[in-house]
Write an enzyme that holds these catalytic residues in place. Structure first.
Site, PDB file in Angstrom:
ATOM      1  CB  CYS A 167      -0.850  -0.022   1.178  1.00  0.00           C
ATOM      2  SG  CYS A 167      -1.905   1.448   1.371  1.00  0.00           S
ATOM      3  CB  CYS A 193      -9.843  10.370   5.918  1.00  0.00           C
ATOM      4  SG  CYS A 193      -8.136  10.258   5.564  1.00  0.00           S
TER       5      CYS A 193
HETATM    6  N1  SAH Z   1      -7.228   9.651  -0.975  1.00  0.00           N
HETATM    7  C1  SAH Z   1      -7.833   8.389  -1.697  1.00  0.00           C
HETATM    8  C2  SAH Z   1      -6.734   7.034  -1.436  1.00  0.00           C
HETATM    9  C3  SAH Z   1      -6.460   7.046  -0.003  1.00  0.00           C
HETATM   10  S1  SAH Z   1      -7.588   6.691   1.308  1.00  0.00           S
HETATM   11  C4  SAH Z   1      -9.149   8.162  -1.372  1.00  0.00           C
HETATM   12  O1  SAH Z   1      -9.829   8.783  -0.619  1.00  0.00           O
HETATM   13  O2  SAH Z   1      -9.559   6.871  -2.070  1.00  0.00           O
HETATM   14  C5  SAH Z   1      -7.817   4.925   0.945  1.00  0.00           C
HETATM   15  C6  SAH Z   1      -9.200   4.490   1.618  1.00  0.00           C
HETATM   16  O3  SAH Z   1      -9.115   4.501   3.211  1.00  0.00           O
HETATM   17  C7  SAH Z   1     -10.391   5.443   1.169  1.00  0.00           C
HETATM   18  O4  SAH Z   1     -11.423   4.732   0.707  1.00  0.00           O
HETATM   19  C8  SAH Z   1     -10.648   6.261   2.327  1.00  0.00           C
HETATM   20  O5  SAH Z   1     -12.095   6.652   2.229  1.00  0.00           O
HETATM   21  C9  SAH Z   1     -10.551   5.192   3.712  1.00  0.00           C
HETATM   22  N2  SAH Z   1     -10.252   5.721   4.682  1.00  0.00           N
HETATM   23  C10 SAH Z   1      -9.865   6.804   5.044  1.00  0.00           C
HETATM   24  N3  SAH Z   1      -9.854   6.797   6.669  1.00  0.00           N
HETATM   25  C11 SAH Z   1     -10.241   5.762   7.038  1.00  0.00           C
HETATM   26  C12 SAH Z   1     -10.795   5.358   8.386  1.00  0.00           C
HETATM   27  N4  SAH Z   1     -10.424   6.203   9.376  1.00  0.00           N
HETATM   28  N5  SAH Z   1     -11.149   4.130   8.524  1.00  0.00           N
HETATM   29  C13 SAH Z   1     -11.407   3.413   7.311  1.00  0.00           C
HETATM   30  N6  SAH Z   1     -11.238   3.690   6.325  1.00  0.00           N
HETATM   31  C14 SAH Z   1     -10.850   5.030   6.064  1.00  0.00           C
HETATM   32 FE1  SF4 Z   2      -8.397  10.059   0.898  1.00  0.00          FE
HETATM   33 FE2  SF4 Z   2     -10.209  11.763   1.811  1.00  0.00          FE
HETATM   34 FE3  SF4 Z   2      -8.255  11.009   3.188  1.00  0.00          FE
HETATM   35 FE4  SF4 Z   2      -7.510  12.541   1.400  1.00  0.00          FE
HETATM   36  S1  SF4 Z   2      -8.756  12.880   3.103  1.00  0.00           S
HETATM   37  S2  SF4 Z   2      -6.541  10.486   1.860  1.00  0.00           S
HETATM   38  S3  SF4 Z   2      -9.207  11.818  -0.277  1.00  0.00           S
HETATM   39  S4  SF4 Z   2      -9.994   9.704   2.430  1.00  0.00           S
END
Ligand code: SAH
Ligand code: SF4
Length: 419
Positions: A148, A162
């Site tokens: 990853c 996130c």
């Molecule tokens: N920015 C991109 C890729 C990185 S995030 C995106 O958003 O797709 C990878 C995945 O992890 C995304 O689906 C995101 O929504 C998820 N994610 C982020 N924070 C998370 C959390 N606290 N618990 C579970 N999944 C999470």
């Molecule tokens: Fe992905 Fe949103 Fe987290 Fe950025 S803020 S890494 S777009 S899930």
């Protein structure tokens, strides 16, 4: 008169309050190249230019690129002196101008289930300041090993669930820093010819490769660092080098709609879309970028993604948030929304972080949700969090960049996911 407006008669409509929530933040640090740049991550064309720049005659460039490519990506050379098929003289000139440096590994953690996490240090724009840190996670399974990767330090977007989105500082990674994460993983796993292989019960046993798949699901929004991600994936997929097929590389986006056709045309990897909600009002809240690119536009971009078939589907990620998006009715709406798109659904149990207002859905609720999804014909929908003991599971990846400036705001990251 028919055309006149009777303002007095117009119904009093309250003006909706302006939506002041931040859609995206701007601080983007620049990358400042070191005095001696690393050749890792350069495309063949860029490598050729670098060689021409140090005086390699034009007629030799192609052959030299091929030699270097072999040593860097098939043999894992870390020093030019290992390149015995290259003349001593050229090796010395190369070493004067370039390195084969990978991102510096600050820490390595191995989970009981075999998941590995590397904390990598990257230079910051201001030499006096603390360097940036990103994490890279390796998730082994019997028949595959998924790496990853991060595409940015932090993220300019602000998805409300996130933790990366709360990180103040953002810098795009260079192609070499993205490919460098693969190099580090293969270095540490001993996955080069002649190297001593890492030993662990959890490592893949089928096939002879340890890193077989890549997911761009670490820190950052890959489609906001398009060129670097495209070039890095090009290097990773090169059949005379790392040779990780584009069918085994998945790019995850929060829905940068205008870049999705470009990703299809210029990158050609598998696509994952962080959907998380089926209604615009809710998705606006969870993924604020939705206010710019609403669900209908996102779905159209998915339908138009090239090469889709039952064997080549888009993965829709759906984070399970208690009482927010996890009812059986939500599941039905999800199935309805995806109708007609060759799709996989990944339900991700929410990984909480300090200060978040969300909770992970109860297991029972996730099961009910997944049953609806399963009955609609989607297989294996729940992602098992991996590497919990080393905090490598979704949303828990931690970079110390932010911790240093605001200790309590741990920069935790979503990663450990398997395809
Ligand atoms: N920015 C991109 C890729 C990185 S995030 C995106 O958003 O797709 C990878 C995945 O992890 C995304 O689906 C995101 O929504 C998820 N994610 C982020 N924070 C998370 C959390 N606290 N618990 C579970 N999944 C999470
Ligand atoms: Fe992905 Fe949103 Fe987290 Fe950025 S803020 S890494 S777009 S899930």
């Amino acid at each position: 008169m028919a055309t006149s407006l009777n303002l007095d008669a117009a119904p009093a409509r309250p003006t909706p309050p302006a939506d002041t929530r931040v859609l995206e933040k701007t601080p983007l640090e620049r990358y400042v190249a070191p005095e001696k740049p690393s050749l890792i991550g350069l495309s063949r064309a860029a490598l050729g230019e670098a060689l021409a720049g140090i005086g390699v005659p034009p007629a030799q460039v192609k052959m030299r690129v091929q030699q270097l490519w072999h040593w860097i990506y098939l043999r894992g050379a870390q020093e030019f002196d290992q390149m015995t098929s290259v003349s001593k003289e050229l090796r010395a000139i190369l070493a004067q101008h370039f390195t084969l440096a990978r991102p510096e590994v600050v820490a390595e953690q191995v989970s009981v289930d075999g998941t590995r996490k590397w904390l990598l240090r990257l230079p910051s724009e201001h030499p006096g300041e603390r360097p940036h840190e990103v994490e890279c996670v390796y998730i082994p399974e019997v028949d595959r090993g998924t790496l990853c990767l991060s595409s940015q330090v932090g993220c300019t977007l602000n998805c409300s669930f996130c933790h990366t989105g709360t990180q103040r500082l953002v810098r795009n990674l260079m192609p070499g820093e993205i490919v460098g994460q693969i190099m580090v993983a293969r270095d540490r796993l001993g996955e080069w010819p002649g190297a001593e292989r890492a030993r662990h019960d959890g490592l893949p046993t089928q096939g002879d490769r340890l890193v077989t798949n890549i997911v761009m699901m670490g820190m950052g929004e890959p489609l906001y660092n398009f060129e670097a991600v495209r070039d890095a994936i090009g290097v990773a997929a090169d059949g005379d080098g790392l040779s990780i097929s584009k069918r085994r590389i998945t790019l995850s986006t929060s829905g940068v709609v205008p870049m999705i056709p470009r990703a299809g045309a210029e990158i050609g990897s598998m696509l994952a879309v962080s959907l998380h909600a089926t209604r615009d009002d809710l998705r606006n809240e969870l993924v604020p970028l939705n206010r710019k690119y609403p669900i209908a536009e996102l779905m159209q971009a998915c339908r138009d993604y090239p090469g889709l078939s039952n064997a080549r589907r888009i993965t829709f990620e759906y984070v399970m948030l208690k009482g927010v998006n996890d009812s059986p009715a939500d599941a039905k709406a999800l199935v309805k929304l995806l109708k007609g798109i060759p799709a996989k659904i990944n339900l991700i149990p929410f990984n909480p972080w300090p200060g978040t207002k969300y909770e992970c859905s109860d297991w029972e609720q996730i099961e009910k949700f997944s049953e609806v999804v399963f009955n609609a014909g989607y297989a294996s929908p729940v992602r098992t969090p991996r590497g919990r003991d080393i905090l490598a599971a979704c949303g828990q990846l931690k970079s110390t960049t932010e911790k240093l400036s605001a200790r309590e705001r741990l920069a935790l990251r979503a990663m450990a996911m398997t395809d």
